[in-house]
Design a protein around this motif. Structure first.
Motif, PDB file in Angstrom:
ATOM      1  N   GLU A  75      -2.005   0.862  -4.705  1.00 50.51           N
ATOM      2  CA  GLU A  75      -0.929   0.919  -5.692  1.00 50.51           C
ATOM      3  C   GLU A  75      -0.954  -0.339  -6.557  1.00 50.51           C
ATOM      4  O   GLU A  75      -1.552  -1.352  -6.184  1.00 50.51           O
ATOM      5  CB  GLU A  75       0.418   1.050  -4.975  1.00 50.51           C
ATOM      6  N   ARG A  76      -0.295  -0.275  -7.684  1.00 51.85           N
ATOM      7  CA  ARG A  76      -0.248  -1.419  -8.599  1.00 51.85           C
ATOM      8  C   ARG A  76       0.223  -2.686  -7.882  1.00 51.85           C
ATOM      9  O   ARG A  76      -0.259  -3.768  -8.140  1.00 51.85           O
ATOM     10  CB  ARG A  76       0.651  -1.108  -9.786  1.00 51.85           C
ATOM     11  N   PRO A 110       5.207   5.080   8.839  1.00 49.57           N
ATOM     12  CA  PRO A 110       5.246   6.443   8.298  1.00 49.57           C
ATOM     13  C   PRO A 110       3.980   6.769   7.506  1.00 49.57           C
ATOM     14  O   PRO A 110       3.304   5.862   7.012  1.00 49.57           O
ATOM     15  CB  PRO A 110       6.462   6.412   7.375  1.00 49.57           C
ATOM     16  N   PRO A 111       3.652   8.058   7.366  1.00 50.29           N
ATOM     17  CA  PRO A 111       2.488   8.425   6.568  1.00 50.29           C
ATOM     18  C   PRO A 111       2.707   8.165   5.080  1.00 50.29           C
ATOM     19  O   PRO A 111       1.774   7.891   4.343  1.00 50.29           O
ATOM     20  CB  PRO A 111       2.289   9.913   6.836  1.00 50.29           C
ATOM     21  N   ARG A 125      -9.926   4.379  -4.575  1.00 57.77           N
ATOM     22  CA  ARG A 125      -9.818   3.092  -3.885  1.00 57.77           C
ATOM     23  C   ARG A 125      -8.677   3.137  -2.892  1.00 57.77           C
ATOM     24  O   ARG A 125      -7.603   3.643  -3.199  1.00 57.77           O
ATOM     25  CB  ARG A 125      -9.589   1.951  -4.876  1.00 57.77           C
ATOM     26  N   PHE A 126      -8.940   2.588  -1.719  1.00 55.84           N
ATOM     27  CA  PHE A 126      -7.969   2.600  -0.635  1.00 55.84           C
ATOM     28  C   PHE A 126      -7.829   1.208  -0.042  1.00 55.84           C
ATOM     29  O   PHE A 126      -8.806   0.473   0.074  1.00 55.84           O
ATOM     30  CB  PHE A 126      -8.413   3.564   0.471  1.00 55.84           C
ATOM     31  N   VAL A 127      -6.621   0.895   0.369  1.00 50.49           N
ATOM     32  CA  VAL A 127      -6.355  -0.339   1.084  1.00 50.49           C
ATOM     33  C   VAL A 127      -6.568  -0.052   2.567  1.00 50.49           C
ATOM     34  O   VAL A 127      -6.045   0.931   3.095  1.00 50.49           O
ATOM     35  CB  VAL A 127      -4.918  -0.840   0.831  1.00 50.49           C
ATOM     36  N   PRO A 158       0.818  -1.213   0.000  1.00 46.61           N
ATOM     37  CA  PRO A 158       0.000   0.000   0.000  1.00 46.61           C
ATOM     38  C   PRO A 158       0.853   1.265   0.000  1.00 46.61           C
ATOM     39  O   PRO A 158       1.988   1.267   0.462  1.00 46.61           O
ATOM     40  CB  PRO A 158      -0.803  -0.110   1.303  1.00 46.61           C
ATOM     41  N   GLY A 159       0.270   2.341  -0.502  1.00 46.18           N
ATOM     42  CA  GLY A 159       0.988   3.601  -0.624  1.00 46.18           C
ATOM     43  C   GLY A 159       0.800   4.515   0.567  1.00 46.18           C
ATOM     44  O   GLY A 159       0.655   4.069   1.710  1.00 46.18           O
TER      45      GLY A 159
END
Length: 182
Positions: free
Chosen positions: A18-19, A70-71, A59-61, A2-3
């Protein structure tokens, strides 16, 4: 992996999809415990990658972050993905929420917190009067989650989707901006 973290609650964080997360997302397309309740069609990796490029939703994980995560993009081991929430069509009509969590965390309250964060995000980001969400009539857990957040049942789409050999009714919910207590 995840980003960047978009928002955080007491126990979960929403991070950008993320991809590299597509193999995790594919779980909703192949795991019968997720695919049947969601009505998700089976998709291979290529189809998911094409959809990743063409998407018009946020879309979010859903992640369980370590206390010192970290953020920005986390390191391996700093976060554990447990689900996905999405906000569809927010830029041109009433946004529609979608969500799922891995079965191992069902019933622990993570879904309620993740959907609550997605509602907050949507009302902060988009000038919309309401948010919608749907749940199969037989999915008591999902319906209960929406109702616990103040969503109101607005109707039923009878025999809306063919899933696992039968047609299923979809109950439609809505939440007005002024009803949101977040």
């Amino acid at each position: 992996m995840p980003g960047a973290r978009v928002t955080r609650g007491e126990r979960v964080a929403l991070r950008t999809l993320e991809r590299g997360d597509l193999s995790f997302v594919q779980r909703a397309c192949t795991d019968p415990d997720l695919r049947y309740p969601l009505g998700t069609p089976v998709k291979n990796r290529t189809e998911l990658e094409e959809g990743f490029e063409d998407r018009s939703d946020d879309r979010f994980v859903v992640c369980l972050d370590a206390p010192d995560a970290p953020p920005g993009a986390p390191d391996e081991g700093d976060t554990e993905p447990i689900g996905v929430v999405s906000v569809q069509d927010a830029d041109w009509k009433r946004p529609e929420l979608g969500y799922w969590l891995v079965p191992s965390v069902h019933g622990e309250g993570y879904g309620t917190e993740a959907v609550s964060l997605a509602v907050d995000y949507t009302f902060r980001t988009y000038d919309v009067p309401a948010i919608g969400a749907g749940a199969f009539a037989s999915n008591d857990a999902s319906r209960g989650l929406l109702e616990s957040l103040g969503f109101t049942e607005e109707g039923c789409r009878r025999k809306f989707m063919y899933v696992d050999g039968e047609y299923r009714d979809m109950v439609q919910y809505g939440l007005l901006r002024e009803e949101w207590r977040g």
